[in-house]
Design a protein around this motif. Structure first.
Motif, mmCIF file in Angstrom:
data_model
loop_
_atom_site.group_PDB
_atom_site.id
_atom_site.type_symbol
_atom_site.label_atom_id
_atom_site.label_comp_id
_atom_site.label_asym_id
_atom_site.label_seq_id
_atom_site.Cartn_x
_atom_site.Cartn_y
_atom_site.Cartn_z
ATOM 1 N N ASN A 1 11.810 67.011 34.329
ATOM 2 C CA ASN A 1 12.118 65.502 34.239
ATOM 3 C C ASN A 1 13.716 65.032 34.867
ATOM 4 O O ASN A 1 14.869 65.933 34.804
ATOM 5 C CB ASN A 1 11.691 64.527 35.059
ATOM 6 N N TRP B 1 11.203 68.635 41.023
ATOM 7 C CA TRP B 1 11.185 67.245 40.221
ATOM 8 C C TRP B 1 12.614 66.856 40.773
ATOM 9 O O TRP B 1 13.473 67.038 40.790
ATOM 10 C CB TRP B 1 11.808 67.254 38.663
ATOM 11 N N ASN C 1 10.398 59.628 39.579
ATOM 12 C CA ASN C 1 9.826 60.314 39.462
ATOM 13 C C ASN C 1 8.984 61.282 41.234
ATOM 14 O O ASN C 1 7.829 60.192 41.137
ATOM 15 C CB ASN C 1 8.640 59.641 38.550
ATOM 16 N N ILE D 1 8.021 64.050 42.551
ATOM 17 C CA ILE D 1 7.488 65.469 42.865
ATOM 18 C C ILE D 1 7.202 66.566 43.557
ATOM 19 O O ILE D 1 6.985 66.176 44.410
ATOM 20 C CB ILE D 1 6.696 66.351 41.565
#
Length: 470
Positions: free
Chosen positions: A374, A447, A452, A454
């Motif tokens: 991430n 990612w 956040n 994906i």
């Protein structure tokens, strides 16, 4: 013969129009650009589809989008949060921005070999102006594409009429000043460079250097360094081909440049080793600077040990301090300062250890799973079977298994963690290891570089999940 070709074209268009998946529709790579505003996918049919993030929209307006028939399906849902809940999130949708045919099938007449159009990798270049640039590669040829917008067209030429035909100079009596008129937005993808004829074996990796002037392409036995401005020459920086091919013991499986140091890169091998090389040491990096390998536990030794230890993906962390590798059963994190063993090992699907024999028979044991960090290097994501994908939080050491499927991915629904049961009594929410579908596999994930969000490729479906927003 021509009739057969025409029939095949008609059949393919019929399948796509009626939302049936074909082999060409299977997604083979997924990649966000450096800002996360664009998301590119490549498929086995040689096509590249680019999605663009729209501006922030109201929650009630968000609906799943079905695009390009069976080529890609975009479903929106939420990703369980790993970060602070007070973090501000944008909620823009990703919609189709551009679609183009990147590679066509070819035939090598010297070797009597078919070259597939399948896109093996896509890599974005940082945006320098209004246009976007990306590299795409199949087994043999790397192409540099320019993706640009056009919303104005020139009118009022002196030497041409309105239909574009040249006018007789004798009939021109007045001088006009051309003007730009607004037009519907058009997104054009044009090939700017074609880097060909440098690889004897299949290209498995491309990586853009941090100097943004060079990039490397790696095949099974060699790694070449290219300058973006030079297409007819590359420099061989790694060559592990033995003088006698019968003595071949390993092949290169993946390679990547360091995110900050333009002289440093790593490559992994089918023997489960990682080599860190420094291009300042010599022109041909036949001697590595660092060698990362974990000694094998003799108690776990089996017929399949060598196959499952082969590394399918290697990724530098964004900080450049760590390397992440994916083999068949595990994800490992290595510190650049410690070569003898990884600092973290995560079991992706250890319940498959007892199934290795059947996985070998159906060739699944040779599947090449990718892994991604991430944006803050705190969470790791990688794929598994049954359309499962796994996440590991490096700080809390917690992990979760999630499923990308159309049945349980309604818009704004929170994904429920899944659990696999190995023998014994099975609980209500668990799935037995014997009922896993090995034809449904998630090999490619991406990612967003800072949020956040994906992207998960499940065969011919693309799922985009966003962090839960309160």
């Amino acid at each position: 013969m021509e009739e057969d070709i025409d029939t095949r074209k008609i059949n393919n268009s019929f399948l796509r129009d009626h939302s049936y998946a074909t082999e060409a529709d299977i997604i083979s790579t997924v990649e966000f650009n450096h800002t996360g505003e664009l998301l590119a996918t490549g498929d086995k049919g040689g096509r590249v589809v680019i999605f663009q993030r729209e501006q922030e929209v109201l929650l009630e307006e968000q609906t799943p989008a079905v695009v390009l028939g069976s080529v890609l399906r975009v479903l929106k849902s939420h990703l369980p949060s790993f970060q602070s809940k007070n973090q501000v999130h944008r909620r823009g949708e990703y919609n189709v921005y551009s679609t183009f045919q990147s590679h066509e099938p070819e035939f090598d007449y010297l070797k009597s070999l078919e070259i597939e159009e399948k896109i093996n990798k896509i890599r974005w270049l940082p945006q320098q102006n209004a246009a976007y640039f990306l590299l795409s590669t199949n087994d043999k040829t790397v192409k540099l594409w320019k993706v640009s917008e056009r919303d104005k067209r020139p009118e009022g030429y002196n030497l041409k009429d309105e239909e574009g035909r040249l006018r007789d100079p004798a009939t021109i009596t007045t001088l006009r000043v051309p003007v730009l008129r607004p037009m519907d937005l058009m997104v054009e993808a044009t090939p700017r460079r074609v880097f060909a004829n440098a690889h004897t074996y299949h290209i498995n990796s491309i990586s853009v250097n941090s100097d943004y002037e060079t990039y490397m392409s790696a095949d099974d036995l060699r790694i070449n360094l290219w300058n973006f401005e030079i297409t007819n020459q590359s420099f061989n920086i790694v060559d592990i081909k033995p003088a006698n091919m019968e003595e071949l013991t390993e092949v290169i499986t993946a390679a990547e440049f360091h995110p900050h140091h333009c002289n440093t890169f790593v490559y992994s091998s089918s023997k489960g080793t990682i080599r860190l090389c420094d291009m300042r040491a010599s022109a041909l990096c036949d001697r590595h600077t660092k060698f990362f390998e974990e000694p094998e536990d003799p108690s776990n030794r089996s017929f399949f040990s060598e196959i499952i230890s082969s590394i399918s993906d290697v990724k530098f962390s964004h900080s450049g301090r760590y390397i992440m590798t994916r083999d068949y059963l595990t994800v490992k994190v290595w510190d650049l300062n410690m070569e003898n063993r990884p600092i973290e090992t995560y079991q992706v699907h250890d319940y498959l250890r007892s199934k290795l024999c059947s996985l070998y028979e159906n060739d699944c044991i040779f599947d090449k799973f990718e892994c991604v960090w991430n944006g803050s290097d705190s969470v790791i994501m990688t794929g598994s079977y049954n359309n499962f994908f796994r996440m590991f939080d490096r700080n809390t050491k917690r992990d979760v298994t999630l499923e990308a499927s159309r049945e349980n991915s309604k818009p704004r629904a929170i994904l429920k963690p899944r659990k696999v049961c190995v023998g014994g009594k099975r609980r209500k929410d668990e799935i037995s290891v014997d009922s896993l579908d090995f034809s449904k596999k998630i090999l490619h994930t991406a990612w967003h570089p800072s949020e956040n969000i994906i992207a998960v490729a499940a065969t011919n479906n693309l799922y985009i999940f966003q962090d839960k927003v309160n």
